[in-house]
Write a protein that holds these residues in place. Structure first.
Motif, short mmCIF file in Angstrom:
data_model
loop_
_atom_site.label_atom_id
_atom_site.label_comp_id
_atom_site.label_asym_id
_atom_site.label_seq_id
_atom_site.Cartn_x
_atom_site.Cartn_y
_atom_site.Cartn_z
N PRO A 187 -9.59 -1.67 -7.64
CA PRO A 187 -11.16 -1.72 -6.58
C PRO A 187 -10.78 -2.20 -4.97
CG PRO A 187 -12.41 -1.01 -8.00
CD PRO A 187 -10.45 -2.41 -8.52
N ALA A 206 -8.00 -1.17 -3.28
CA ALA A 206 -8.32 -0.41 -2.78
C ALA A 206 -8.64 -0.04 -1.68
CB ALA A 206 -8.77 1.23 -3.83
N TRP A 207 -10.01 -1.14 -0.98
CA TRP A 207 -10.45 -0.95 -0.13
C TRP A 207 -10.07 -1.46 0.76
CZ3 TRP A 207 -14.45 2.10 0.80
CH2 TRP A 207 -15.46 1.46 1.59
N ILE A 238 -5.56 1.34 -9.43
CA ILE A 238 -5.45 0.47 -8.71
C ILE A 238 -7.11 -0.57 -9.11
CG2 ILE A 238 -6.31 1.68 -6.60
CD1 ILE A 238 -4.76 0.69 -5.34
N MET A 270 0.59 3.63 -3.00
CA MET A 270 0.50 5.44 -2.99
C MET A 270 1.62 5.91 -2.99
SD MET A 270 -2.25 7.31 -2.29
CE MET A 270 -3.38 6.60 -1.10
N ARG A 284 1.27 6.48 -6.92
CA ARG A 284 0.77 8.23 -8.19
C ARG A 284 1.68 9.03 -7.63
NH1 ARG A 284 -3.35 11.54 -6.73
NH2 ARG A 284 -4.84 11.48 -7.32
N HIS A 339 0.42 -1.66 0.33
CA HIS A 339 -0.13 -0.21 -0.10
C HIS A 339 0.61 1.55 -0.36
CE1 HIS A 339 -3.84 -2.04 -0.41
NE2 HIS A 339 -3.98 -2.30 1.42
N GLY A 345 -7.50 -1.21 1.62
CA GLY A 345 -6.01 0.05 2.06
C GLY A 345 -7.54 1.29 3.30
N THR A 385 -11.62 3.06 -4.74
CA THR A 385 -10.85 4.03 -4.93
C THR A 385 -11.16 5.44 -4.08
OG1 THR A 385 -9.78 2.70 -7.22
CG2 THR A 385 -8.46 5.02 -6.84
N LEU A 393 -10.43 6.04 -0.51
CA LEU A 393 -8.97 5.28 0.04
C LEU A 393 -7.67 6.94 -0.21
CD1 LEU A 393 -6.36 3.90 0.99
CD2 LEU A 393 -6.21 3.06 -1.88
#
Length: 221
Positions: A135, A138-139, A133, A116, A119, A112, A141, A194, A197
């Motif tokens: 989903p 992302a969840w 990413i 990040m 990005r 994670h 995260g 996303t 997050l």
């Protein structure tokens, strides 16, 4: 709930970060991290990897990362490989700052962290639209922030308990909401996983002023 192959995810994420680092101007500004250049971002993530590796190998949080030297992409790639190698046995015991004392905890955390900051790296290059990413990842995260980071932030005195309750709902997944806080008022945030997050990590801002006010707190570092 999807079972994530964290070793494969971390390997892919660090490979991507190293590749993109070689494509980006090291003195470019990083919008998500005011005052930082790309070189600073690479130094940070490589340092985090070194610290995590030390935690696993030495069994304590006292690692002192070596700073960035030479070619940023090559320097980062070396430390990323050393980290992945150190995390080869997910079930092995390890010192962590979280709820689980295993190597697997670090595989998840470093994945994670790397995603990040990838990005952030792409944003510095004006290529943030390339950041994609899954989903469900992302969840995960989002759940990590709620169950690992927020309790730690409160415990360490880095933030007061949220003066309300954030009820986070992923509009693109059939998953249970994630709840942060236990006070009133209750504020619901409905968005793709996303986006939720990114709000928690202060990369984007909610259109709802009440939600934005709570999300602006240091729920995550």
């Amino acid at each position: 709930m999807t079972h994530h192959d964290w070793t494969a995810l971390l390997t892919a994420a660090t490979d991507d970060f190293a590749r993109i680092t070689g494509e980006v101007d090291p003195v470019a500004a990083v919008p998500a991290c005011p005052g930082w250049t790309v070189a600073d971002l690479v130094d940070h993530l490589g340092g985090v990897h070194q610290w995590a590796r030390h935690a696993v190998v030495a069994g304590n949080p006292d690692g002192k990362p070596a700073p960035l030297t030479g070619d940023p992409a090559r320097w980062y790639a070396g430390h990323a490989r050393a980290l992945v190698d150190a995390l080869a046995e997910p079930s092995a015991p390890a010192w962590t700052f979280g709820t689980e004392q295993t190597v697997a905890w670090w595989l998840r955390r470093q994945t994670h962290e790397t995603l990040m900051h990838t990005r952030d790296l792409l944003d510095a290059a004006g290529r943030v639209d390339e950041w994609l990413i899954d989903p469900e990842l992302a969840w995960d995260g989002v759940r990590e922030v709620a169950t690992e980071f927020y309790p730690r932030q409160v415990r360490l005195g880095r933030t007061e308990p949220v003066p309300g309750t954030l009820r986070l709902v992923a509009t693109d997944l059939e998953v249970d909401p994630v709840v942060v806080g236990d006070a009133l008022p209750e504020v619901e945030v409905r968005a793709p996983a996303t986006d939720v997050l990114l709000m928690l990590w202060h990369r984007t801002v909610s259109d709802d002023p009440a939600a934005a006010a709570l999300l602006a707190l240091p729920i995550a570092p």
